[in-house]
Design an enzyme around this catalytic site. Structure first.
Site, PDB file in Angstrom:
ATOM      1  N   LYS A   1      17.062  21.391 -11.589  1.00  0.00           N
ATOM      2  CA  LYS A   1      16.406  20.242 -12.057  1.00  0.00           C
ATOM      3  C   LYS A   1      17.140  19.195 -12.600  1.00  0.00           C
ATOM      4  O   LYS A   1      18.149  19.329 -13.388  1.00  0.00           O
ATOM      5  CB  LYS A   1      15.122  20.370 -12.810  1.00  0.00           C
ATOM      6  CG  LYS A   1      14.070  21.235 -12.101  1.00  0.00           C
ATOM      7  CD  LYS A   1      13.236  20.258 -11.258  1.00  0.00           C
ATOM      8  CE  LYS A   1      12.199  19.486 -12.142  1.00  0.00           C
ATOM      9  NZ  LYS A   1      11.126  18.744 -11.490  1.00  0.00           N
TER      10      LYS A   1
ATOM     11  N   HIS B   1       0.754  -1.132   0.169  1.00  0.00           N
ATOM     12  CA  HIS B   1      -0.018   0.097  -0.046  1.00  0.00           C
ATOM     13  C   HIS B   1       0.809   1.269  -0.075  1.00  0.00           C
ATOM     14  O   HIS B   1       0.333   2.034   0.528  1.00  0.00           O
ATOM     15  CB  HIS B   1      -0.924  -0.202   1.216  1.00  0.00           C
ATOM     16  CG  HIS B   1      -1.804  -1.151   1.450  1.00  0.00           C
ATOM     17  ND1 HIS B   1      -2.905  -1.433   1.044  1.00  0.00           N
ATOM     18  CD2 HIS B   1      -1.282  -2.362   1.995  1.00  0.00           C
ATOM     19  CE1 HIS B   1      -3.397  -2.568   1.632  1.00  0.00           C
ATOM     20  NE2 HIS B   1      -2.397  -3.292   1.942  1.00  0.00           N
TER      21      HIS B   1
ATOM     22  N   SER C   1      15.780  20.964 -16.835  1.00  0.00           N
ATOM     23  CA  SER C   1      14.703  21.793 -17.232  1.00  0.00           C
ATOM     24  C   SER C   1      15.153  22.902 -17.910  1.00  0.00           C
ATOM     25  O   SER C   1      15.910  23.436 -17.790  1.00  0.00           O
ATOM     26  CB  SER C   1      14.089  22.166 -15.876  1.00  0.00           C
ATOM     27  OG  SER C   1      13.311  23.207 -15.895  1.00  0.00           O
TER      28      SER C   1
ATOM     29  N   GLU D   1      10.230   7.926 -16.901  1.00  0.00           N
ATOM     30  CA  GLU D   1       9.048   8.231 -17.279  1.00  0.00           C
ATOM     31  C   GLU D   1       8.431   8.017 -18.419  1.00  0.00           C
ATOM     32  O   GLU D   1       7.184   7.615 -18.650  1.00  0.00           O
ATOM     33  CB  GLU D   1       8.804   9.917 -16.855  1.00  0.00           C
ATOM     34  CG  GLU D   1       9.208  10.406 -15.549  1.00  0.00           C
ATOM     35  CD  GLU D   1       9.388  11.865 -15.501  1.00  0.00           C
ATOM     36  OE1 GLU D   1       8.532  12.700 -15.611  1.00  0.00           O
ATOM     37  OE2 GLU D   1      10.761  12.311 -15.633  1.00  0.00           O
TER      38      GLU D   1
END
Ligand code: ARG
Length: 460
Positions: free
Chosen positions: A284, A157, A278, A291
């Site tokens: 970043k 969970h 970025s 992804e």
């Protein structure tokens, strides 16, 4: 433009819009190698069966060699007015060698031709995918070897559950990939039957030898039923299902690694070589490849759905709708191969941050279940020990401490059964060492698993 493509029955050629709408050459030229392979086997069989002379056959075989050479040299001109890969190659062969080429399509239809090509193509694609899966498995096992002994929080969970060895977690993915491989192998075994000679749908009265072509093309046997042979694309559905399941596995790995690379977890550091920045935020460093692995799984699942919907309304036998099977198939294969390759590179370019992981381990009472097992070993029924440890955890929560920081008196306030030896069960290191069941996260069990994979995957 050639004009009437279908010969005597037609008085005019199709309109430009219909031609543009119906063509498949823009994508099915990817089948050229397999189409030529099929034609070679077919011509050889026709000659053997007396349906063409050996000199016709030799002209055809030489012509096909030349066409293959031209295609590979980028010299071949693909023509939209010749609709698809089959007609492009056959018509070019006729241009090249003349009369003999007109015998090649004896006892053959594009219906059995296209599905033969497709099965051959799938066979090669599966070989490539199996190779990429193995490479990823090797990368994951190497990562496990590098991180011997590293304990990480195990989650259910997405809440802290029990301590596990990182090796154990990585090998879970290796297992999943192994089942993916076996699905591809099963799929291949089932698809490896030859439709050639089914012709349009009914077979032929000409004396062909389907067993000969099946054998020449490396198929197990010719397909038993000519209608079935040209009708079904269940093998593509199975293949895309196997791709989808593998893609879902990779997507889950992607999700886990993206999460672990976050500041909040901080368990995993991708190298710059597999990260992107970025355009606005100078600080970043994003784990984009994983992804995209997660994201591209959507395409693979979408390709499967496209094909399922494509097939569901089709009566026997061949329907032109089936031309639409190719783009999802090609897309799915290209995508899954890319996903496997990039995941492999990512795995080769990450380090696990043992310091951050170590700092995270004391939180969440990961050793609570081991403590309950301690009481079971002392003769307490599990449900009772679950309750006792629950009360000890509640005490920790009120004191803001870990189970191993409770005094023996504190523990005894929950049960008199606790003795000094309880401290050998507390803390994640002790806890992990207590696991001993087959397949568990205990160091000995994990070492056995690792040994299995090192030898199975032939790692140095
Ligand atoms: N391009 C077609 C396909 O991909 C080949 C078979 C066409 N057959 C036909 N009778 N129109 O399915």
């Amino acid at each position: 433009k050639e004009g009437k493509l279908w010969g005597g029955r037609f008085e005019e050629s199709v309109t430009d819009a219909v031609e543009k709408f119906s063509e498949s050459i823009s994508f099915d030229k990817a089948l050229y190698k397999h189409d030529i392979m099929g034609s070679r086997a077919h011509a050889t069989m026709l000659a053997k069966q007396g349906l063409m002379t050996s000199s016709d056959r030799d002209c055809i075989l030489q012509g096909l060699d030349e066409i293959e050479r031209q295609i590979e040299a980028g010299e071949f001109v693909w023509r939209t007015d010749r609709e698809d890969v089959h007609m492009n190659i056959e018509a070019a062969l006729t241009d090249l060698v003349g009369e003999p080429a007109k015998k090649l399509h004896t006892a053959r239809s594009r219906n059995d031709q296209v599905v033969t090509d497709l099965r051959l193509w799938c066979r090669d694609a599966i070989t490539e995918i199996l190779d990429r899966i193995k490479r990823l498995q090797v990368a994951l096992v190497c990562l496990a070897i590098k991180n011997e002994g590293l304990i990480v929080p195990g989650y259910t969970h997405l809440q802290r559950a029990q301590p596990v060895l990182l090796q154990h977690l990585l090998l879970a993915y290796v297992e999943q990939l192994e089942r993916d491989s076996s699905r591809f192998i099963n799929c291949n075994d089932r698809l490896n039957f030859c439709p050639l000679g089914a012709c349009a749908l009914a077979g032929t009265g000409l004396p062909i030898d389907r067993f000969m072509t099946a054998k020449a093309l490396g198929f197990t046997a010719p397909m038993r039923n000519s209608i079935d042979a040209v009708s079904d694309r269940d093998f593509v559905l199975e293949f895309l299902s196997a791709n989808s399941i593998a893609a879902v596995h990779l997507s889950r790995l992607g999700e886990e690694w993206v999460l672990w690379a976050s500041e909040e977890f901080g368990f995993l550091i991708p190298s710059d070589a597999v990260s992107t920045g970025s355009s606005i935020m100078p600080q970043k460093k994003n784990p984009d490849p994983m992804e995209l692995v997660r994201g591209k799984s959507a395409r693979v699942v979408g390709d499967l759905v496209t094909l399922l919907v494509l097939c569901k309304g089709l009566p026997q036998a061949y329907n032109r709708d089936l031309q639409e099977d190719k783009e999802p198939l090609f897309d799915s294969v290209k995508t899954i191969i890319g996903m496997l390759e990039v995941t492999t590179e990512f795995a080769q370019n990450i380090t696990f941050n043992s310091e951050r992981i170590g700092r995270a381990l004391p939180a969440g009472h990961l050793d609570a279940t081991t403590l309950a097992d301690y009481l079971v070993k002392k003769g307490i029924p599990f449900r009772t020990s679950h309750d006792i440890v629950g009360r000890s955890v509640a005490l920790c929560l009120s004191k803001g401490c870990q189970l191993l920081e409770l005094s023996l008196d504190d523990l005894r306030s929950a049960s008199p059964v606790f003795e000094e030896d309880v401290y050998e069960f507390l803390g994640v290191e002790n806890s992990v060492k207590k696991f001993s069941s087959y397949g568990s996260t205990g160091p000995k069990c994990v070492a056995e698993q690792l040994g299995f994979w090192i030898s199975k995957l032939d790692i140095n």
